[in-house]
Design an enzyme around this catalytic site. Structure first.
Site, PDB file in Angstrom:
ATOM      1  N   ASP A   3      41.951  33.797  51.086  1.00 54.74           N
ATOM      2  CA  ASP A   3      42.458  34.947  51.848  1.00 54.74           C
ATOM      3  C   ASP A   3      41.295  35.932  51.932  1.00 54.74           C
ATOM      4  O   ASP A   3      41.351  37.034  51.405  1.00 54.74           O
ATOM      5  CB  ASP A   3      43.680  35.551  51.140  1.00 54.74           C
TER       6      ASP A   3
ATOM      7  N   HIS B 204      47.211  36.620  65.196  1.00 59.45           N
ATOM      8  CA  HIS B 204      47.683  36.194  63.884  1.00 59.45           C
ATOM      9  C   HIS B 204      48.552  34.937  63.961  1.00 59.45           C
ATOM     10  O   HIS B 204      49.639  34.873  63.382  1.00 59.45           O
ATOM     11  CB  HIS B 204      48.425  37.350  63.193  1.00 59.45           C
TER      12      HIS B 204
ATOM     13  N   HIS C  77      47.512  45.350  58.558  1.00 51.93           N
ATOM     14  CA  HIS C  77      47.871  44.976  59.937  1.00 51.93           C
ATOM     15  C   HIS C  77      48.547  46.111  60.711  1.00 51.93           C
ATOM     16  O   HIS C  77      49.557  45.903  61.396  1.00 51.93           O
ATOM     17  CB  HIS C  77      48.791  43.750  59.925  1.00 51.93           C
TER      18      HIS C  77
ATOM     19  N   GLU D  57      41.591  34.458  61.620  1.00 52.62           N
ATOM     20  CA  GLU D  57      41.515  35.727  62.342  1.00 52.62           C
ATOM     21  C   GLU D  57      40.073  36.142  62.592  1.00 52.62           C
ATOM     22  O   GLU D  57      39.342  36.446  61.652  1.00 52.62           O
ATOM     23  CB  GLU D  57      42.205  36.826  61.531  1.00 52.62           C
TER      24      GLU D  57
ATOM     25  N   ARG E 151      43.259  44.842  55.917  1.00 49.65           N
ATOM     26  CA  ARG E 151      43.619  45.947  55.026  1.00 49.65           C
ATOM     27  C   ARG E 151      42.662  47.137  55.105  1.00 49.65           C
ATOM     28  O   ARG E 151      41.470  46.964  55.343  1.00 49.65           O
ATOM     29  CB  ARG E 151      43.654  45.446  53.569  1.00 49.65           C
TER      30      ARG E 151
HETATM   31  C1  BGC Z   1      46.427  38.372  55.225  1.00 51.33           C
HETATM   32  C2  BGC Z   1      47.312  37.927  54.103  1.00 51.33           C
HETATM   33  C3  BGC Z   1      48.721  38.311  54.419  1.00 51.33           C
HETATM   34  C4  BGC Z   1      49.108  37.684  55.737  1.00 51.33           C
HETATM   35  C5  BGC Z   1      50.514  38.029  56.158  1.00 51.33           C
HETATM   36  C6  BGC Z   1      46.911  37.724  56.484  1.00 51.33           C
HETATM   37  O1  BGC Z   1      46.140  38.139  57.566  1.00 51.33           O
HETATM   38  O2  BGC Z   1      45.085  38.041  55.003  1.00 51.33           O
HETATM   39  O3  BGC Z   1      46.918  38.519  52.895  1.00 51.33           O
HETATM   40  O4  BGC Z   1      49.592  37.904  53.420  1.00 51.33           O
HETATM   41  O5  BGC Z   1      48.224  38.122  56.718  1.00 51.33           O
HETATM   42  O6  BGC Z   1      50.751  39.362  56.099  1.00 51.33           O
END
Ligand code: BGC
Length: 387
Positions: free
Chosen positions: A285, A213, A139, A351, A114
């Site tokens: 997260d 991812h 992302h 990640e 983010r």
């Molecule tokens: C994020 C999550 C998100 C997910 C799917 C992850 O990399 O940390 O917050 O919901 O990606 O978008």
């Protein structure tokens, strides 16, 4: 260049090759080297042809990756009894990948994770990015690298077989400045390592943070909860977040918190504890700050073990951070491979990356790539079994 590439895995792979050369015939070497094959996966609405590349080594480990999103679509590894299972989530059809909003398997960027309020200031100029996660950008925006058609080329280098995907992100894409030339390589070695190399150059200063991812479930074929997986993260601190999952800027010790994974701990052991950070994340997260101990290059970052199947996954990286997401937003509404519903916490995302929202935190390692510099980043996933 952000990190010099020490490339431990490649060194290991090369020394293995030398040993094979001195002891075995070239024929043995060739037949035991991983192979790469290519096939058409599907066609995009605009006519773009998506290709899938399969990498397979002599142990039967197979990694598939496609040019849409430079995505990993499947990874088949054996359990302790030798039975193969697919340990990543995904879909059976290209259409489902086009509709996907969960990021099952792609390369994420230009900025993985983010950026607060979808804006940052660089060299005195403020840039507005695509807003796609509450008030933030996530992302890479609405149409990140995961929705781009990359160009794939297979390669064999020494005893590594792989595919390199290339994509040019135009100046201004999703609000990011600069024409960004990107390359992502997936290489499979005879030692059961998947070596991922990222390279990027730009013609204007711009933030870049790319990551893989994949959603992992080491039971294989998406079977059941991941709360029983044991996780180790080589990190003494992490970056606490606000309620929108943006780092506060603090680097906090994990000591005495549910974020201490310095010894193997079941993911479910503390996930239900009353803790503000777990509440904000709806579980884990968060970004951990890897204990690099002053080392540049590739360092071990994390290990996952599934006590049931015996499968293990080791992760090494040149990156400073590690986001662990425990599949909290999965709720069974998305149906994946074989039509199976992907339920709450049935996969984890691991990640390797720079810290979230780095462009707005001068104290975090810089993510700014400038013209003339080349970003090089490596992550190695090693597949194994424990008895
Ligand atoms: C994020 C999550 C998100 C997910 C799917 C992850 O990399 O940390 O917050 O919901 O990606 O978008």
């Amino acid at each position: 260049m952000r990190y010099s590439l020490v490339g431990l895995a490649l060194v290991a792979a090369c020394s293995g090759r030398e040993a094979a050369r001195s002891g075995d015939s070239a024929v043995t070497l060739a037949s035991s080297a991983p192979v790469v094959t290519r096939a058409t996966f599907g066609t995009l609405p605009d006519g773009g042809v998506v290709e899938q590349f399969s990498l397979k080594n002599a142990h039967g480990i197979e990694v598939r990756a496609m040019s849409y999103g430079a995505s990993i679509t499947s990874i088949k590894t054996p359990d302790r009894a030798g039975a193969f299972g697919d340990i990543v989530f995904g879909y059976d059809s290209l259409g489902a990948y086009i509709r996907d909003a969960s990021y099952f398997g792609p390369t994420v960027g230009r900025f993985a994770n983010r950026i607060a309020r979808a804006r940052f200031t660089l060299d005195g100029r403020t840039y507005a990015l695509a807003v796609n996660d509450g008030v933030n950008t996530l992302h890479g925006g609405r149409r990140g690298l995961n929705k781009a058609l990359w160009r794939g080329e297979p390669f064999t280098r020494g005893d590594t077989a792989g595919v390199t995907f290339r994509y040019t992100s135009p100046d201004g894409e999703e609000g990011y400045p600069g024409t960004l030339q990107l390359a992502v390589s997936y290489g499979l070695t005879p030692n059961n390592e998947l070596v991922i190399d990222y390279e990027a150059t730009t013609d204007k200063p711009t933030p870049v943070n790319v990551s893989q991812h994949g959603y992992w479930n080491l039971h294989g074929d998406g079977r059941g909860t991941i709360l029983d997986h044991l996780l180790t993260i080589d990190a003494s601190s992490y970056t606490p977040v606000d309620s929108t999952l943006i780092p506060t800027g603090k680097i906090a010790p994990v000591d005495g918190t549910p974020f201490d994974f310095r010894t193997p701990t079941a993911i479910g052991a503390r996930i239900g504890q009353t803790d503000t950070q777990l509440r904000f994340g709806k579980g884990y997260d968060h970004n951990w700050v890897l204990d690099r101990g002053g080392r540049t290059g590739l360092v071990h970052a994390a290990r996952v073990t599934d006590p049931t199947s015996g499968r293990t996954l080791d992760i090494a990286t040149t990156e400073p951070g590690f986001q662990f997401y425990s599949g909290n937003f999965l709720d069974g509404s998305v149906h994946g491979k074989g039509g199976q519903p992907y339920a709450h916490r049935t996969a984890i995302v691991l990640e390797t990356q720079h810290f979230p929202d780095s462009p707005n935190h001068a104290s975090f390692p810089s993510t700014i790539l400038r013209p003339g510099d080349t970003l090089r980043s490596r992550t190695v996933f090693t597949f194994g079994v424990t008895r």
